[in-house]
Design an enzyme around this catalytic site. Structure first.
Site, PDB file in Angstrom:
ATOM      1  CB  ALA A  65      -2.318  11.512  -2.537  1.00  0.00           C
ATOM      2  N   GLY A 109       1.168  13.705  -5.851  1.00  0.00           N
ATOM      3  CA  GLY A 109       1.612  14.323  -4.609  1.00  0.00           C
ATOM      4  C   GLY A 109       3.104  14.137  -4.360  1.00  0.00           C
ATOM      5  CD  GLU A 112       0.501  18.099  -6.297  1.00  0.00           C
ATOM      6  OE1 GLU A 112       0.064  16.995  -5.901  1.00  0.00           O
ATOM      7  OE2 GLU A 112      -0.223  19.078  -6.485  1.00  0.00           O
ATOM      8  CD  GLU A 132      -1.977  14.854  -9.216  1.00  0.00           C
ATOM      9  OE1 GLU A 132      -1.477  14.968 -10.359  1.00  0.00           O
ATOM     10  OE2 GLU A 132      -1.363  15.134  -8.174  1.00  0.00           O
TER      11      GLU A 132
HETATM   12  N1  CO8 Z   1      -1.523   5.089  -3.887  1.00  0.00           N
HETATM   13  C1  CO8 Z   1      -1.705   3.867  -3.350  1.00  0.00           C
HETATM   14  N2  CO8 Z   1      -1.013   2.775  -3.714  1.00  0.00           N
HETATM   15  C2  CO8 Z   1      -0.091   2.923  -4.686  1.00  0.00           C
HETATM   16  C3  CO8 Z   1       0.152   4.172  -5.306  1.00  0.00           C
HETATM   17  C4  CO8 Z   1      -0.620   5.289  -4.864  1.00  0.00           C
HETATM   18  N3  CO8 Z   1      -0.444   6.545  -5.355  1.00  0.00           N
HETATM   19  N4  CO8 Z   1       1.119   4.005  -6.234  1.00  0.00           N
HETATM   20  C5  CO8 Z   1       1.475   2.706  -6.197  1.00  0.00           C
HETATM   21  N5  CO8 Z   1       0.749   2.051  -5.268  1.00  0.00           N
HETATM   22  C6  CO8 Z   1       0.804   0.628  -4.920  1.00  0.00           C
HETATM   23  C7  CO8 Z   1       0.165  -0.224  -5.998  1.00  0.00           C
HETATM   24  O1  CO8 Z   1      -1.235  -0.259  -5.853  1.00  0.00           O
HETATM   25  C8  CO8 Z   1       0.839  -1.563  -5.778  1.00  0.00           C
HETATM   26  O2  CO8 Z   1       0.175  -2.205  -4.702  1.00  0.00           O
HETATM   27  P1  CO8 Z   1      -0.103  -3.832  -4.782  1.00  0.00           P
HETATM   28  O3  CO8 Z   1       1.276  -4.436  -4.749  1.00  0.00           O
HETATM   29  O4  CO8 Z   1      -0.904  -4.110  -3.564  1.00  0.00           O
HETATM   30  O5  CO8 Z   1      -0.802  -4.069  -6.072  1.00  0.00           O
HETATM   31  C9  CO8 Z   1       2.221  -1.180  -5.286  1.00  0.00           C
HETATM   32  O6  CO8 Z   1       2.144   0.181  -4.862  1.00  0.00           O
HETATM   33  C10 CO8 Z   1       3.261  -1.283  -6.367  1.00  0.00           C
HETATM   34  O7  CO8 Z   1       2.820  -0.507  -7.488  1.00  0.00           O
HETATM   35  P2  CO8 Z   1       2.625  -1.134  -8.957  1.00  0.00           P
HETATM   36  O8  CO8 Z   1       2.427  -2.617  -8.902  1.00  0.00           O
HETATM   37  O9  CO8 Z   1       1.556  -0.338  -9.653  1.00  0.00           O
HETATM   38  O10 CO8 Z   1       4.061  -0.843  -9.586  1.00  0.00           O
HETATM   39  P3  CO8 Z   1       4.444  -0.559 -11.113  1.00  0.00           P
HETATM   40  O11 CO8 Z   1       5.928  -0.536 -11.152  1.00  0.00           O
HETATM   41  O12 CO8 Z   1       3.711  -1.473 -12.019  1.00  0.00           O
HETATM   42  O13 CO8 Z   1       3.877   0.942 -11.393  1.00  0.00           O
HETATM   43  C11 CO8 Z   1       3.480   3.280 -10.897  1.00  0.00           C
HETATM   44  C12 CO8 Z   1       4.389   2.038 -10.674  1.00  0.00           C
HETATM   45  C13 CO8 Z   1       3.589   3.724 -12.363  1.00  0.00           C
HETATM   46  C14 CO8 Z   1       4.011   4.356  -9.960  1.00  0.00           C
HETATM   47  C15 CO8 Z   1       2.018   2.917 -10.572  1.00  0.00           C
HETATM   48  O14 CO8 Z   1       1.956   2.314  -9.290  1.00  0.00           O
HETATM   49  C16 CO8 Z   1       1.079   4.100 -10.559  1.00  0.00           C
HETATM   50  O15 CO8 Z   1       0.665   4.571 -11.600  1.00  0.00           O
HETATM   51  N6  CO8 Z   1       0.734   4.604  -9.333  1.00  0.00           N
HETATM   52  C17 CO8 Z   1      -0.230   5.670  -9.178  1.00  0.00           C
HETATM   53  C18 CO8 Z   1       0.339   6.996  -9.626  1.00  0.00           C
HETATM   54  C19 CO8 Z   1      -0.667   8.094  -9.451  1.00  0.00           C
HETATM   55  O16 CO8 Z   1      -1.742   8.123 -10.042  1.00  0.00           O
HETATM   56  N7  CO8 Z   1      -0.332   9.076  -8.593  1.00  0.00           N
HETATM   57  C20 CO8 Z   1      -1.168  10.201  -8.325  1.00  0.00           C
HETATM   58  C21 CO8 Z   1      -2.063   9.915  -7.175  1.00  0.00           C
HETATM   59  S1  CO8 Z   1      -3.204  11.235  -6.852  1.00  0.00           S
HETATM   60  C22 CO8 Z   1      -2.269  12.371  -6.062  1.00  0.00           C
HETATM   61  O17 CO8 Z   1      -1.139  12.221  -5.770  1.00  0.00           O
HETATM   62  C23 CO8 Z   1      -2.972  13.647  -5.707  1.00  0.00           C
HETATM   63  C24 CO8 Z   1      -2.249  14.499  -4.669  1.00  0.00           C
HETATM   64  C25 CO8 Z   1      -2.773  15.892  -4.640  1.00  0.00           C
HETATM   65  C26 CO8 Z   1      -3.764  16.167  -3.647  1.00  0.00           C
HETATM   66  C27 CO8 Z   1      -4.972  15.364  -3.635  1.00  0.00           C
HETATM   67  C28 CO8 Z   1      -5.834  15.436  -4.834  1.00  0.00           C
HETATM   68  C29 CO8 Z   1      -6.118  14.074  -5.431  1.00  0.00           C
END
Ligand code: CO8
Length: 258
Positions: A65, A109, A112, A132
């Site tokens: 998400a 998400g 999921e 999460e």
């Molecule tokens: N949301 C928003 N932006 C994101 C997300 C995300 N989930 N994932 C990546 N991005 C963005 C980064 O912020 C970055 O933006 P910017 O270039 O402006 O800095 C861009 O995408 C590229 O990402 P990274 O620079 O971080 O790339 P890396 O290769 O270094 O890392 C990862 C990739 C490992 C995927 C890393 O981006 C990461 O850990 N992302 C978040 C993963 C995460 O925590 N996902 C779970 C989110 S919560 C959720 O999904 C809940 C859903 C269920 C229902 C709701 C309850 C919460």
């Protein structure tokens, strides 16, 4: 390519939906989930389509998400807007088979969403996780329910509580994904699998999907009874008659999807 949150194409009787926020690792915001839901329902209603492939890009199926969108929401915001239920669960209404073709990250998400599809195929570099917990949230788009059904309680608890990721090999071994393929062949393999599925009778495919899904939801006795009624109903199908007659006549069969 960055403007449309999803890109939609057809290949024969296969609908292909590409998640398209590459600069945000396909983070799932409302615009993307609305567009995805619309695309799914359009293909489901299209008589020319029998199977759907959902795919991301080489880096990510979807990294979850959109955290930037969620960060400012209050309880009342998500309760009033019915967050997740409102537009993430559209996929549950789709009666045709949906294949998730996962390369790179399928996190939160994103994982999921893949779990809500009917068949997962993974590129060798795919990584699945429900991180999460690292945000003090929980997998609230079906993850706490579908993951244990897919891979059992032990591994599901491990993944949800530790936030660790699972690679493609472990995902296949655990029953999360059906097949692992080379990364550069993922799209073609997804479409090839969907094309095979789409070559069969659509109402038979729909009945099988409904029956297998029932296995997740009810007792064995009820599930067997449901399956038996679906089997009996096949005898009212023109395609089933054609399928059996074509076999006996040793001729090529033609399905009318009736
Ligand atoms: N949301 C928003 N932006 C994101 C997300 C995300 N989930 N994932 C990546 N991005 C963005 C980064 O912020 C970055 O933006 P910017 O270039 O402006 O800095 C861009 O995408 C590229 O990402 P990274 O620079 O971080 O790339 P890396 O290769 O270094 O890392 C990862 C990739 C490992 C995927 C890393 O981006 C990461 O850990 N992302 C978040 C993963 C995460 O925590 N996902 C779970 C989110 S919560 C959720 O999904 C809940 C859903 C269920 C229902 C709701 C309850 C919460």
């Amino acid at each position: 390519m960055d403007e449309q949150p999803v890109v939609v194409e057809t290949v024969g009787r296969v609908g292909v939906i590409t998640l398209n926020r590459p600069k945000r690792m396909n983070a799932l915001n409302d615009a993307l989930m609305d567009a995805l839901g619309e695309a799914l329902l359009r293909f489901d209603a299209d008589d020319g389509i029998s199977a759907i492939v959902m795919i991301g890009n080489a880096q990510a199926f979807a990294a979850g998400a959109d955290i930037a969108a969620m960060a400012s929401w209050s309880y009342m915001d998500v309760y009033r807007s019915d967050f997740i239920t409102r537009n993430w669960e559209t996929i549950r209404r789709v009666r045709k088979p949906v294949i998730a073709a996962v390369a790179g990250f399928a996190l939160g998400g994103g994982c999921e969403l893949a779990l809500a599809c009917d068949i997962l195929i993974a590129a060798e570099d795919a990584r699945f996780g429900l991180p999460e917990i690292k945000l003090a949230m929980l997998p609230g788009a079906g993850g706490t329910q579908r993951l244990p059904r897919a891979i059992g309680k032990a591994k599901a608890m491990d993944m949800c509580l530790s936030g660790r990721t699972m690679n493609a090999t472990e995902a296949e071994r655990s029953g999360l994904v059906a097949r692992v393929v080379p990364a550069d062949a993922l799209r073609d393999e997804g479409i090839a699998l969907a094309t095979t599925i789409a070559s069969y009778s659509l109402p038979a495919l729909m009945a099988i999907k409904e029956s297998v899904n029932r296995a997740w939801e009810c007792s064995l006795t009820e599930g067997i009874a449901f399956e038996r009624r679906q089997l009996h109903a096949r005898f009212a199908s023109e395609d089933a008659r054609e399928g059996m007659n074509a076999f006996l006549d040793k001729r090529k069969l033609v399905f009318g999807h009736r």
